[in-house]
Design an enzyme around this catalytic site. Structure first.
Site, PDB file in Angstrom:
ATOM      1  N   ALA A 141       0.864  -1.187   0.000  1.00 40.92           N
ATOM      2  CA  ALA A 141       0.000   0.000   0.000  1.00 40.92           C
ATOM      3  C   ALA A 141       0.904   1.242   0.000  1.00 40.92           C
ATOM      4  O   ALA A 141       2.127   1.129   0.104  1.00 40.92           O
ATOM      5  CB  ALA A 141      -0.909  -0.018   1.221  1.00 40.92           C
ATOM      6  N   TRP A 142       0.281   2.422  -0.058  1.00 39.67           N
ATOM      7  CA  TRP A 142       1.069   3.639  -0.252  1.00 39.67           C
ATOM      8  C   TRP A 142       1.377   4.389   1.042  1.00 39.67           C
ATOM      9  O   TRP A 142       2.059   5.405   1.020  1.00 39.67           O
ATOM     10  CB  TRP A 142       0.363   4.589  -1.223  1.00 39.67           C
ATOM     11  N   ASN A 143       0.880   3.933   2.175  1.00 43.40           N
ATOM     12  CA  ASN A 143       1.038   4.768   3.380  1.00 43.40           C
ATOM     13  C   ASN A 143       2.392   4.601   4.068  1.00 43.40           C
ATOM     14  O   ASN A 143       2.916   5.548   4.634  1.00 43.40           O
ATOM     15  CB  ASN A 143      -0.120   4.519   4.356  1.00 43.40           C
TER      16      ASN A 143
ATOM     17  N   CYS B 261      -3.774   1.935   8.728  1.00 44.43           N
ATOM     18  CA  CYS B 261      -4.795   0.881   8.738  1.00 44.43           C
ATOM     19  C   CYS B 261      -5.353   0.602  10.126  1.00 44.43           C
ATOM     20  O   CYS B 261      -6.525   0.290  10.277  1.00 44.43           O
ATOM     21  CB  CYS B 261      -4.192  -0.399   8.167  1.00 44.43           C
TER      22      CYS B 261
ATOM     23  N   LYS C 179       6.087  -5.440  -5.410  1.00 41.10           N
ATOM     24  CA  LYS C 179       5.422  -4.420  -6.235  1.00 41.10           C
ATOM     25  C   LYS C 179       4.867  -3.340  -5.314  1.00 41.10           C
ATOM     26  O   LYS C 179       3.903  -3.559  -4.592  1.00 41.10           O
ATOM     27  CB  LYS C 179       4.270  -5.012  -7.053  1.00 41.10           C
ATOM     28  N   PRO C 180       5.497  -2.155  -5.323  1.00 42.28           N
ATOM     29  CA  PRO C 180       4.951  -1.074  -4.498  1.00 42.28           C
ATOM     30  C   PRO C 180       3.622  -0.599  -5.074  1.00 42.28           C
ATOM     31  O   PRO C 180       3.294  -0.893  -6.227  1.00 42.28           O
ATOM     32  CB  PRO C 180       5.993   0.053  -4.635  1.00 42.28           C
TER      33      PRO C 180
ATOM     34  N   LYS D 295     -10.964 -11.412  11.453  1.00 39.56           N
ATOM     35  CA  LYS D 295     -12.135 -11.192  10.596  1.00 39.56           C
ATOM     36  C   LYS D 295     -11.696 -10.649   9.217  1.00 39.56           C
ATOM     37  O   LYS D 295     -10.687 -11.099   8.677  1.00 39.56           O
ATOM     38  CB  LYS D 295     -13.150 -10.301  11.319  1.00 39.56           C
TER      39      LYS D 295
HETATM   40  P1  NDP Z   1      -5.352  -1.157  -2.424  1.00 45.56           P
HETATM   41  O1  NDP Z   1      -6.043  -2.370  -1.922  1.00 45.56           O
HETATM   42  O2  NDP Z   1      -6.031  -0.294  -3.398  1.00 45.56           O
HETATM   43  O3  NDP Z   1      -3.967  -1.604  -3.096  1.00 45.56           O
HETATM   44  C1  NDP Z   1      -2.994  -2.356  -2.411  1.00 45.56           C
HETATM   45  C2  NDP Z   1      -1.987  -2.918  -3.401  1.00 45.56           C
HETATM   46  O4  NDP Z   1      -2.587  -3.989  -4.145  1.00 45.56           O
HETATM   47  C3  NDP Z   1      -1.528  -1.907  -4.454  1.00 45.56           C
HETATM   48  O5  NDP Z   1      -0.157  -2.119  -4.725  1.00 45.56           O
HETATM   49  C4  NDP Z   1      -2.409  -2.249  -5.625  1.00 45.56           C
HETATM   50  O6  NDP Z   1      -1.872  -1.800  -6.826  1.00 45.56           O
HETATM   51  C5  NDP Z   1      -2.438  -3.759  -5.539  1.00 45.56           C
HETATM   52  N1  NDP Z   1      -3.550  -4.392  -6.233  1.00 45.56           N
HETATM   53  C6  NDP Z   1      -4.749  -3.862  -6.570  1.00 45.56           C
HETATM   54  N2  NDP Z   1      -5.522  -4.798  -7.173  1.00 45.56           N
HETATM   55  C7  NDP Z   1      -4.812  -5.951  -7.213  1.00 45.56           C
HETATM   56  C8  NDP Z   1      -5.068  -7.274  -7.689  1.00 45.56           C
HETATM   57  N3  NDP Z   1      -6.225  -7.607  -8.256  1.00 45.56           N
HETATM   58  N4  NDP Z   1      -4.094  -8.205  -7.555  1.00 45.56           N
HETATM   59  C9  NDP Z   1      -2.922  -7.891  -6.979  1.00 45.56           C
HETATM   60  N5  NDP Z   1      -2.612  -6.650  -6.502  1.00 45.56           N
HETATM   61  C10 NDP Z   1      -3.551  -5.695  -6.618  1.00 45.56           C
HETATM   62  O7  NDP Z   1      -4.912  -0.366  -1.127  1.00 45.56           O
HETATM   63  P2  NDP Z   1      -4.258   1.090  -1.018  1.00 45.56           P
HETATM   64  O8  NDP Z   1      -2.944   1.102  -1.707  1.00 45.56           O
HETATM   65  O9  NDP Z   1      -5.277   2.110  -1.388  1.00 45.56           O
HETATM   66  O10 NDP Z   1      -3.954   1.165   0.555  1.00 45.56           O
HETATM   67  C11 NDP Z   1      -4.934   1.491   1.485  1.00 45.56           C
HETATM   68  C12 NDP Z   1      -5.484   0.241   2.141  1.00 45.56           C
HETATM   69  O11 NDP Z   1      -4.436  -0.545   2.682  1.00 45.56           O
HETATM   70  C13 NDP Z   1      -6.406   0.559   3.301  1.00 45.56           C
HETATM   71  O12 NDP Z   1      -7.546  -0.258   3.274  1.00 45.56           O
HETATM   72  C14 NDP Z   1      -5.566   0.224   4.510  1.00 45.56           C
HETATM   73  O13 NDP Z   1      -6.303  -0.084   5.631  1.00 45.56           O
HETATM   74  C15 NDP Z   1      -4.746  -0.920   4.017  1.00 45.56           C
HETATM   75  N6  NDP Z   1      -3.532  -1.043   4.811  1.00 45.56           N
HETATM   76  C16 NDP Z   1      -3.416  -2.107   5.676  1.00 45.56           C
HETATM   77  C17 NDP Z   1      -2.321  -2.214   6.492  1.00 45.56           C
HETATM   78  C18 NDP Z   1      -2.147  -3.388   7.417  1.00 45.56           C
HETATM   79  O14 NDP Z   1      -1.032  -3.662   7.812  1.00 45.56           O
HETATM   80  N7  NDP Z   1      -3.194  -4.102   7.789  1.00 45.56           N
HETATM   81  C19 NDP Z   1      -1.269  -1.188   6.496  1.00 45.56           C
HETATM   82  C20 NDP Z   1      -1.470  -0.155   5.526  1.00 45.56           C
HETATM   83  C21 NDP Z   1      -2.588  -0.085   4.731  1.00 45.56           C
HETATM   84  P3  NDP Z   1      -2.367  -0.361  -7.356  1.00 45.56           P
HETATM   85  O15 NDP Z   1      -2.218   0.584  -6.225  1.00 45.56           O
HETATM   86  O16 NDP Z   1      -1.456  -0.093  -8.464  1.00 45.56           O
HETATM   87  O17 NDP Z   1      -3.810  -0.546  -7.751  1.00 45.56           O
END
Ligand code: NDP
Length: 490
Positions: free
Chosen positions: A157-159, A290, A182-183, A457
């Site tokens: 994710a991006w955070n 998150c 993959k970032p 969950k």
């Molecule tokens: P996303 O779910 O939109 O994306 C996460 C990653 O998955 C990105 O690199 C994305 O690529 C990739 N991705 C998207 N679709 C697919 C697919 N079908 N198959 C494989 N990879 C895929 O999350 P965000 O980046 O928007 O991050 C925010 C979310 O992450 C929030 O819900 C947050 O709670 C969660 N998070 C959880 C954490 C934890 O430790 N539990 C910590 C930090 C965040 P692309 O961006 O290029 O679409």
């Protein structure tokens, strides 16, 4: 308002494969933007099928020799990488602040620093990974080996880009796996620096590779038969897709997903401490965490005082230039994320919550929004049920313990939860009743590498950090050893 500059952060190339930078300009353009100005700082390309193949070949061909080293040898390299990361902490933090918009006051202490902790911790554990010897009937015995899975895919994710890369790579590499990371396409830059550091520390070429791309690139990696495991940090909807793709290939999966975590403040709590933790647990990283405790349940007898104190302290937030170390609130990562926050603030008002403070887009360049505080929130409102991933604190009131525990658990998520009270027995009772993977008593959102982190969950599967992560990056093989001949019925 100070004028914020937007320096060029262009990397040598988009991808890092087999120990060096690689480009394929045929890939879709990915623009990296500095969230404090909205201006471009780099332009990269999404991985083409040729780049994906190159990364898979590099990882698959390097993995077995890496796994054949002793754990101590692998650990030594990871520990060296931790030292290099600490030496470069400022440089990495500045890059992370440009890529995410998070204030330097945070990235200096929380991003590359926690990545270095992961490398050091799992570097130390690598040499301790052993099997066991199990005596069985007739003097025979079984011994177990803890073996690597093979090629693992990390998707971020991006955070917390560099932290996420390290939380996945450090245990994976300690166990003898190779990784393709993959970032998020929003934050492409720091994983490349991380790959450089691993090479400098002595990680063999091909063991840690970075390829850029959108969701389709992540999906292509998971589908490849050479991949044994995927670890995703992302949203619940993406988690469902990734888990389904992993299941189709019968692959291991770790899923770190979203949350809507509760913070419960009882009437006997140290109010100032609870306020501090609620502020950190909602507004740190401009709310893009998150495990944030975005549903703050406060006992009805102290709710007014609690809300007043949070509001008062929000006046001290320094919103501004991420590179100014006095800044405590930076921009959000993107304009889209600001729109989401604005949308939820409007929904909160429309559904009858009281906006105590903030929640407005700030009239300046970049993706700035004021942190928002709501009270009078009820369990059914969108701001109390859905993950916003932005700086919006919702205060709800409660009357008694049983009621608040039931309401705290009434969510599809189960990432984190916190309880604030001076009553020791109640603190443990409530923490044990929470349906959440990471719980806190009188503090919130600390994630030391020694402790397991992950969700229950819909918030995910598996655990990162701690010895628990080893279970998710290795598999056990049993080897039965017979000391006598075997009889057969004929
Ligand atoms: P996303 O779910 O939109 O994306 C996460 C990653 O998955 C990105 O690199 C994305 O690529 C990739 N991705 C998207 N679709 C697919 C697919 N079908 N198959 C494989 N990879 C895929 O999350 P965000 O980046 O928007 O991050 C925010 C979310 O992450 C929030 O819900 C947050 O709670 C969660 N998070 C959880 C954490 C934890 O430790 N539990 C910590 C930090 C965040 P692309 O961006 O290029 O679409």
């Amino acid at each position: 308002m100070t004028f914020i500059t937007t320096p060029n952060q262009q990397p040598i190339a988009s991808h890092f494969i087999n120990g060096g930078y690689v480009e394929d300009a045929a890939g879709q353009v990915i623009t990296s933007v500095y969230p404090a100005t909205g201006m471009q700082i780099a332009e990269l390309h999404s991985a083409t099928p040729a780049i994906i193949e190159q990364a898979l070949c590099a990882a698959a061909s390097a993995q077995k020799a890496w796994a054949a080293l002793s754990g101590t040898e692998r650990g030594r390299v990871l520990t060296r990488a931790a030292h290099i990361m600490r030496d470069k902490n400022r440089e990495l933090s500045v890059l992370e602040s440009y890529d995410t918009g998070k204030p330097l006051s945070e990235t200096l202490v929380a991003d590359a620093a926690s990545a270095a902790d992961a490398l050091e911790y799992f570097g130390g554990l690598a040499g301790t990974l052993t099997g066991e010897q199990i005596p069985v009937a007739g003097g025979d015995f079984v011994y177990t080996r803890r073996e690597a899975l093979g090629v693992c895919v990390g998707i971020g994710a991006w955070n917390y880009p560099i932290q996420i890369a390290a939380w996945k790579a450090a245990p994976a590499l300690a166990c003898g796996n190779a990784m393709i990371f993959k970032p998020s396409e929003m934050t492409t830059l720091s994983a490349l620096k991380f790959a450089e550091i691993l090479i400098e520390a002595g990680v063999p070429a091909g063991i840690f590779n970075v390829i850029q791309g959108y969701g389709d690139v992540g999906a292509a990696l998971i589908d490849d038969p050479r991949v044994a495991k995927v670890s995703l940090t992302g949203s619940v909807p993406t988690g469902r897709k990734v888990y389904a793709a992993a299941a189709a290939g019968m692959k291991h999966a770790t899923l770190e997903l979203g949350g809507k975590s509760p913070i419960v403040v009882f009437e006997d709590a140290d109010l100032e401490n609870a306020v501090s933790c609620a502020i950190n647990g909602n507004f740190y990283s401009t709310g893009q965490i998150c495990s944030n405790g975005t549903r703050v349940f406060v006992h009805e007898t102290i709710a007014e005082a609690f809300v007043a104190r949070v509001a008062e302290r929000m006046d001290n937030a320094v919103i501004g230039d991420p590179m100014d170390e006095t800044t405590t609130i930076g921009p959000m990562v993107s304009a889209a994320q600001c729109d989401i926050v604005e949308g939820y603030v409007a929904k909160g008002i429309a559904q009858g919550a009281r906006l105590v403070k903030g929640g407005k887009r700030i009239d300046r360049a970049g993706f700035y929004v004021e942190p928002a505080l709501f009270d009078g929130v009820t369990d059914d409102m969108a701001i109390a049920r859905e993950e916003i991933f932005g700086p919006v604190m919702s205060v709800l009131t409660f009357t008694c313990e049983d009621e608040v525990v039931q309401r705290a658990n009434d969510t599809e998520f189960g990432l984190a939860a916190g309880v604030f009270t001076r009553d020791l027995t109640r603190a443990h009772r409530v923490a044990q009743a929470f349906e959440a993977g990471t719980c806190y008593i009188n503090t919130y959102n600390l994630t030391p590498v020694e402790a397991p982190f992950g969700g229950m969950k819909s918030s995910g599967l598996g655990r990162e950090n701690s010895k628990a992560a080893i279970e998710h990056y290795s598999q056990i093989k049993s080897i039965y050893v017979a000391l006598s001949s075997t009889e057969a019925p004929f």
